[in-house]
Enzyme design. Structure first.
Site, PDB file in Angstrom:
ATOM      1  N   SER A 131       0.861  -1.178   0.000  1.00  0.00           N
ATOM      2  CA  SER A 131       0.000   0.000   0.000  1.00  0.00           C
ATOM      3  C   SER A 131       0.893   1.223   0.000  1.00  0.00           C
ATOM      4  O   SER A 131       2.051   1.165   0.431  1.00  0.00           O
ATOM      5  CB  SER A 131      -0.884   0.002   1.252  1.00  0.00           C
ATOM      6  OG  SER A 131      -1.514   1.259   1.428  1.00  0.00           O
ATOM      7  N   TYR A 142      -2.390  -0.258  10.566  1.00  0.00           N
ATOM      8  CA  TYR A 142      -2.419  -0.652   9.161  1.00  0.00           C
ATOM      9  C   TYR A 142      -1.134  -0.228   8.456  1.00  0.00           C
ATOM     10  O   TYR A 142      -0.511  -1.020   7.740  1.00  0.00           O
ATOM     11  CB  TYR A 142      -3.634  -0.048   8.453  1.00  0.00           C
ATOM     12  CG  TYR A 142      -3.775  -0.502   7.009  1.00  0.00           C
ATOM     13  CD1 TYR A 142      -4.373  -1.723   6.704  1.00  0.00           C
ATOM     14  CD2 TYR A 142      -3.298   0.285   5.963  1.00  0.00           C
ATOM     15  CE1 TYR A 142      -4.488  -2.149   5.384  1.00  0.00           C
ATOM     16  CE2 TYR A 142      -3.415  -0.130   4.646  1.00  0.00           C
ATOM     17  CZ  TYR A 142      -4.009  -1.347   4.358  1.00  0.00           C
ATOM     18  OH  TYR A 142      -4.108  -1.770   3.054  1.00  0.00           O
TER      19      TYR A 142
END
Length: 238
Positions: A131, A142
């Site tokens: 990501s 995250y």
């Protein structure tokens, strides 16, 4: 010859929008078989798709998957989770561990477990979905989990090269998937993300930069870290 021509591919998180695109596009590029894995795998109409139960956070489930899929030549670590209000100061211990187990420890454990299987095929590959948040910490757990996976990908690339296994990492910003449904910003389609991921894999790229957001953040890493966090820089006392 295409890396995917005649390949046997295993995709984690195959029930999601990106997962389904990865399964379908792998077949379109010539894969002979695709193991479509999830905790509760769905049925597929194509006989080349083999639904396989796999919980990437469960060591027993990983061992069972390896036993059942001894012919895998391309491993795609796509499964991932996020939660709302993901900050280190507010996230519960349970949710923090779930994110790290799914996004970091799971793909690392799966890659370690499948490494001998990939070695046996001679020519093989691992594709890890990272990501843009691997590089910029706009979320707590995250971002940390994806940064950890990025680092692990770089290590696996060196460790698996001698056995003929290529390792490619994919960086993408907002995608039009369930995970980003509440985000009001331009999003990359799952179809485009899968296509660019496979393009990079077949070209032998170490990294695939899917969108302009990821390209911009990567470029920003070469400058002062404060440039990536202008709001923080503006609020920090001199």
């Amino acid at each position: 010859m295409s890396l995917l021509a005649g390949a046997v591919v295993l995709v984690t998180g195959a029930n999601g929008r990106l997962g389904r695109e990865l399964v379908e596009q792998a077949l379109a590029r010539g894969a002979a078989k695709v193991y479509a894995t999830a905790r509760r795998p769905q049925e597929w109409s194509d006989s080349r798709v083999v639904p396989l139960a796999l919980d990437v956070t469960n060591p027993d489930s990983i061992r069972t998957a390896v036993t059942q899929a001894q012919d895998v030549t391309v491993l795609i670590n796509n499964a991932g989770i996020s939660v709302e209000s993901d900050t280190f100061l507010t996230l519960s211990d349970e949710k923090f561990r779930a994110i790290m187990e799914t996004n970091f420890f799971g793909p690392v454990a799966l890659t370690r477990a499948f490494a001998p299987v990939l070695a046996a095929s001679g020519t093989s590959a691992v594709l890890n979905i990272h990501s843009v948040l691997s590089w910029i910490a706009l979320t707590g757990a995250y971002s940390a989990s994806k940064a950890g996976l990025w680092s692990a990908t770089n290590s696996f690339r060196q460790e698996l090269a001698p056995q003929g296994t290529q390792v490619t990492g994919v960086h993408v910003g907002y995608m039009d998937t369930a995970m980003a449904k509440g985000v009001n910003a331009p999003k990359t389609s799952a179809e485009e993300a899968a296509r660019k991921s496979f393009d990079g894999l077949e070209q032998g790229d170490y990294e695939v930069i899917v969108d302009e957001i990821s390209a911009g953040v990567k470029l920003g890493l070469s400058g002062p870290i404060s440039d990536l966090y202008p709001a923080l820089a503006a609020s920090t006392p001199v």
